[in-house]
Design a protein around this motif. Sequence first.
Motif, PDB file in Angstrom:
ATOM      1  N   ASP A  37       0.810  -1.218   0.000  1.00 22.64           N
ATOM      2  CA  ASP A  37       0.000   0.000   0.000  1.00 22.64           C
ATOM      3  C   ASP A  37       0.848   1.277   0.000  1.00 22.64           C
ATOM      4  O   ASP A  37       0.325   2.381   0.042  1.00 22.64           O
ATOM      5  N   GLY A  38       2.188   1.138  -0.015  1.00 24.27           N
ATOM      6  CA  GLY A  38       3.074   2.291  -0.072  1.00 24.27           C
ATOM      7  C   GLY A  38       3.623   2.734   1.266  1.00 24.27           C
ATOM      8  O   GLY A  38       4.481   3.607   1.326  1.00 24.27           O
ATOM      9  N   LYS A  39       3.154   2.145   2.346  1.00 23.54           N
ATOM     10  CA  LYS A  39       3.636   2.505   3.676  1.00 23.54           C
ATOM     11  C   LYS A  39       5.068   1.997   3.855  1.00 23.54           C
ATOM     12  O   LYS A  39       5.360   0.837   3.600  1.00 23.54           O
ATOM     13  N   PHE A  40       5.955   2.895   4.306  1.00 25.20           N
ATOM     14  CA  PHE A  40       7.363   2.543   4.497  1.00 25.20           C
ATOM     15  C   PHE A  40       7.655   2.334   5.977  1.00 25.20           C
ATOM     16  O   PHE A  40       7.269   3.141   6.815  1.00 25.20           O
ATOM     17  N   ILE A  41       8.329   1.241   6.274  1.00 23.03           N
ATOM     18  CA  ILE A  41       8.739   0.937   7.647  1.00 23.03           C
ATOM     19  C   ILE A  41      10.258   0.995   7.685  1.00 23.03           C
ATOM     20  O   ILE A  41      10.939   0.162   7.077  1.00 23.03           O
ATOM     21  N   ALA A  42      10.784   2.007   8.373  1.00 23.59           N
ATOM     22  CA  ALA A  42      12.242   2.154   8.492  1.00 23.59           C
ATOM     23  C   ALA A  42      12.741   1.294   9.650  1.00 23.59           C
ATOM     24  O   ALA A  42      12.100   1.214  10.698  1.00 23.59           O
ATOM     25  N   MET A  43      13.882   0.661   9.464  1.00 24.59           N
ATOM     26  CA  MET A  43      14.515  -0.174  10.478  1.00 24.59           C
ATOM     27  C   MET A  43      13.499  -1.130  11.117  1.00 24.59           C
ATOM     28  O   MET A  43      13.207  -1.042  12.309  1.00 24.59           O
ATOM     29  N   PRO A  44      12.945  -2.049  10.317  1.00 22.75           N
ATOM     30  CA  PRO A  44      11.902  -2.938  10.832  1.00 22.75           C
ATOM     31  C   PRO A  44      12.416  -3.856  11.941  1.00 22.75           C
ATOM     32  O   PRO A  44      13.570  -4.287  11.923  1.00 22.75           O
ATOM     33  N   LYS A  45      11.564  -4.129  12.898  1.00 22.41           N
ATOM     34  CA  LYS A  45      11.874  -5.047  13.994  1.00 22.41           C
ATOM     35  C   LYS A  45      11.773  -6.480  13.488  1.00 22.41           C
ATOM     36  O   LYS A  45      11.200  -6.741  12.426  1.00 22.41           O
ATOM     37  N   GLY A  46      12.283  -7.399  14.249  1.00 19.18           N
ATOM     38  CA  GLY A  46      12.252  -8.809  13.877  1.00 19.18           C
ATOM     39  C   GLY A  46      10.861  -9.387  13.781  1.00 19.18           C
ATOM     40  O   GLY A  46      10.638 -10.363  13.065  1.00 19.18           O
ATOM     41  N   ASP A  47       9.904  -8.792  14.477  1.00 18.26           N
ATOM     42  CA  ASP A  47       8.542  -9.319  14.436  1.00 18.26           C
ATOM     43  C   ASP A  47       7.688  -8.693  13.335  1.00 18.26           C
ATOM     44  O   ASP A  47       6.478  -8.936  13.274  1.00 18.26           O
ATOM     45  N   THR A  48       8.307  -7.926  12.437  1.00 18.38           N
ATOM     46  CA  THR A  48       7.589  -7.334  11.295  1.00 18.38           C
ATOM     47  C   THR A  48       7.236  -8.432  10.301  1.00 18.38           C
ATOM     48  O   THR A  48       8.079  -9.226   9.905  1.00 18.38           O
ATOM     49  N   LEU A  49       5.977  -8.479   9.892  1.00 17.07           N
ATOM     50  CA  LEU A  49       5.482  -9.495   8.971  1.00 17.07           C
ATOM     51  C   LEU A  49       5.814  -9.107   7.526  1.00 17.07           C
ATOM     52  O   LEU A  49       5.580  -7.977   7.111  1.00 17.07           O
TER      53      LEU A  49
END
Length: 71
Positions: A37-49
């Motif tokens: 959907d275009g949402k950016f997650i910077a420095m994702p955590k280990g539990d990011t799907l």
Amino acid sequence: MQEIVVPKYSWMVLRKLKETHLREITNCSVVGITKKDGKFIAMPKGDTLITSECKLLVMGTQSSIVVTKDL
């Protein structure tokens, strides 16, 4: 640094980032994830799907990035 698209039927889809063990396997670090959907997650955590057709922003050597793409 390079952006890699996760294919629809990848083995990584619907797994948490830490469950993929990408850093251990490829020696690359995921420094960002762009969701479909275009949402950016910077420095994702280990539990990011990880979802289908998202983009992983990976950082590493050229050879390790090639290995990551092949996965």
